[in-house]
Design a protein around this motif. Structure first.
Motif, mmCIF file in Angstrom:
data_model
loop_
_atom_site.group_PDB
_atom_site.id
_atom_site.type_symbol
_atom_site.label_atom_id
_atom_site.label_comp_id
_atom_site.label_asym_id
_atom_site.label_seq_id
_atom_site.Cartn_x
_atom_site.Cartn_y
_atom_site.Cartn_z
ATOM 1 N N HIS A 187 44.648 -31.833 44.708
ATOM 2 C CA HIS A 187 45.824 -31.290 45.385
ATOM 3 C C HIS A 187 46.433 -32.380 46.266
ATOM 4 N N SER A 188 47.710 -32.225 46.576
ATOM 5 C CA SER A 188 48.353 -33.241 47.413
ATOM 6 C C SER A 188 49.503 -32.676 48.220
ATOM 7 N N ALA B 275 33.360 -19.599 43.704
ATOM 8 C CA ALA B 275 32.396 -20.607 43.249
ATOM 9 C C ALA B 275 33.059 -21.542 42.243
ATOM 10 N N SER B 276 34.185 -22.127 42.647
ATOM 11 C CA SER B 276 35.014 -22.867 41.694
ATOM 12 C C SER B 276 34.840 -24.372 41.774
ATOM 13 N N GLY B 277 33.684 -24.831 42.209
ATOM 14 C CA GLY B 277 33.443 -26.264 42.203
ATOM 15 C C GLY B 277 34.082 -26.968 43.387
ATOM 16 N N VAL B 278 34.556 -28.187 43.127
ATOM 17 C CA VAL B 278 35.065 -29.046 44.189
ATOM 18 C C VAL B 278 36.580 -29.210 44.059
ATOM 19 N N HIS B 279 37.271 -28.954 45.150
ATOM 20 C CA HIS B 279 38.716 -29.181 45.208
ATOM 21 C C HIS B 279 38.994 -30.318 46.183
ATOM 22 N N VAL B 280 39.730 -31.304 45.721
ATOM 23 C CA VAL B 280 40.069 -32.477 46.521
ATOM 24 C C VAL B 280 41.540 -32.387 46.907
ATOM 25 N N ALA B 281 41.838 -32.590 48.174
ATOM 26 C CA ALA B 281 43.225 -32.567 48.638
ATOM 27 C C ALA B 281 43.507 -33.828 49.443
ATOM 28 N N VAL B 282 44.572 -34.528 49.079
ATOM 29 C CA VAL B 282 45.017 -35.681 49.863
ATOM 30 C C VAL B 282 46.111 -35.181 50.786
ATOM 31 N N ALA C 13 46.917 -39.550 45.725
ATOM 32 C CA ALA C 13 46.418 -38.445 44.896
ATOM 33 C C ALA C 13 46.609 -38.755 43.417
ATOM 34 N N ASP C 14 47.754 -39.337 43.070
ATOM 35 C CA ASP C 14 47.995 -39.704 41.675
ATOM 36 C C ASP C 14 46.938 -40.682 41.175
ATOM 37 N N ALA C 15 46.599 -41.667 42.011
ATOM 38 C CA ALA C 15 45.602 -42.663 41.619
ATOM 39 C C ALA C 15 44.220 -42.027 41.456
ATOM 40 N N LEU C 16 43.851 -41.139 42.377
ATOM 41 C CA LEU C 16 42.559 -40.463 42.276
ATOM 42 C C LEU C 16 42.509 -39.561 41.043
ATOM 43 N N ALA C 17 43.581 -38.825 40.821
ATOM 44 C CA ALA C 17 43.623 -37.892 39.691
ATOM 45 C C ALA C 17 43.526 -38.630 38.363
ATOM 46 N N LEU C 18 44.177 -39.783 38.286
ATOM 47 C CA LEU C 18 44.161 -40.567 37.047
ATOM 48 C C LEU C 18 42.735 -40.944 36.663
ATOM 49 N N SER C 19 41.912 -41.250 37.656
ATOM 50 C CA SER C 19 40.532 -41.663 37.360
ATOM 51 C C SER C 19 39.696 -40.519 36.789
ATOM 52 N N PHE C 20 40.149 -39.273 36.998
ATOM 53 C CA PHE C 20 39.438 -38.113 36.456
ATOM 54 C C PHE C 20 40.180 -37.470 35.280
ATOM 55 N N ASP D 193 33.604 -26.208 47.323
ATOM 56 C CA ASP D 193 33.668 -27.342 48.233
ATOM 57 C C ASP D 193 35.112 -27.810 48.362
ATOM 58 N N LEU D 194 35.511 -28.112 49.586
ATOM 59 C CA LEU D 194 36.817 -28.712 49.848
ATOM 60 C C LEU D 194 36.595 -30.111 50.388
ATOM 61 N N ILE D 195 37.195 -31.089 49.737
ATOM 62 C CA ILE D 195 37.174 -32.458 50.233
ATOM 63 C C ILE D 195 38.604 -32.813 50.610
ATOM 64 N N LEU D 196 38.837 -32.915 51.908
ATOM 65 C CA LEU D 196 40.166 -33.196 52.444
ATOM 66 C C LEU D 196 40.227 -34.671 52.805
ATOM 67 N N MET D 197 41.129 -35.404 52.167
ATOM 68 C CA MET D 197 41.212 -36.845 52.346
ATOM 69 C C MET D 197 42.516 -37.226 53.055
ATOM 70 N N ARG D 198 42.389 -38.077 54.071
ATOM 71 C CA ARG D 198 43.591 -38.583 54.730
ATOM 72 C C ARG D 198 44.199 -39.693 53.874
ATOM 73 N N HIS D 199 45.496 -39.716 53.825
ATOM 74 C CA HIS D 199 46.238 -40.694 53.028
ATOM 75 C C HIS D 199 46.001 -42.136 53.500
ATOM 76 N N PRO D 200 46.337 -43.132 52.677
ATOM 77 C CA PRO D 200 46.277 -44.535 53.111
ATOM 78 C C PRO D 200 47.318 -44.831 54.191
ATOM 79 N N PRO D 201 47.229 -46.010 54.813
ATOM 80 C CA PRO D 201 48.162 -46.331 55.911
ATOM 81 C C PRO D 201 49.623 -46.378 55.451
ATOM 82 N N PRO D 202 50.522 -45.784 56.228
ATOM 83 C CA PRO D 202 51.949 -45.891 55.911
ATOM 84 C C PRO D 202 52.534 -47.169 56.506
#
Length: 199
Positions: free
Chosen positions: A55-56, A143-150, A66-73, A2-11
């Motif tokens: 990923h970021s 079959a490597s699980g979930v990869h998250v990219a900001v 991405a740093d904030a999300l990664a820290l929670s995991f 699974d790929l979860i592609l996340m758009r960054h917060p507002p600049p």
């Protein structure tokens, strides 16, 4: 996979400016709220799973989230320049209304192949995003699980169209909010299915 592609917060940027690869600061007033919303949306998608990797893009508006999300995991962030936003070249940080009409018309005639002066085309983004996704599959297995990219709106839209085997420009008009995500399931044979968009 699974790929979860996340758009960054507002600049923090003035409205109506053309920006892409420029490394803009985040809007400090909206950052914490945006990241909290990203964490909530990501938790819904994961449904108790832990990402295989975060990923970021190297641009700070993506990397800080991405740093904030990664820290929670308890995970590190894997930074990759291929996840950066489109390079608009000479158009970067210029008001849209100041751009040459003939160049904008040329872009409208060939959205996929046209590149702003000194910048890159949509086709180049498609190729670098495909190379990134292929590298993730190659390094971690199908079959490597979930990869998250900001990452950014342009790469997310273009990669989604490519992954779904749609025309390159098919997703360019799809709404994608700051902090929102796109969830793709990629089968072992490389075929992708869209699970969530702008969630």
């Amino acid at each position: 996979m699974d790929l979860i592609l996340m758009r960054h917060p507002p600049p923090d940027v003035t409205a109506n400016l053309c920006y892409g690869r420029t490394d803009l600061p985040l809007d400090a007033a909206r950052f914490e709220g945006a990241v909290a919303a990203m964490q909530t949306a990501l938790a819904r998608c994961l449904d108790g799973r832990i990402p295989a990797a975060i990923h970021s893009s190297p641009l700070q508006r993506a990397r800080r989230a991405a740093d904030a999300l990664a820290l929670s995991f308890g995970l590190p962030v894997t930074e990759d320049a291929r996840l950066a936003e489109m390079d608009f070249g000479a158009w970067e940080m210029r008001p849209w209304e100041s751009l040459a009409r003939r160049e904008l018309d040329a872009w409208a005639r060939d959205v996929t192949g046209f590149a702003p002066p000194g910048g890159e085309s949509a086709r180049e983004i498609v190729l670098r995003m495909a190379a990134w996704a292929s590298g993730v599959r190659g390094a971690h297995g199908a079959a490597s699980g979930v990869h998250v990219a900001v990452t950014h709106a342009g790469p997310i839209r273009l990669h989604t169209a490519t992954a779904l085997r749609m025309p390159t420009t098919a997703c360019l008009t799809w709404s994608l909010d700051f902090g929102a995500l796109c969830h793709l399931h990629v089968a072992d044979d490389g075929h992708a299915r869209l699970i969530r968009w702008n969630a």
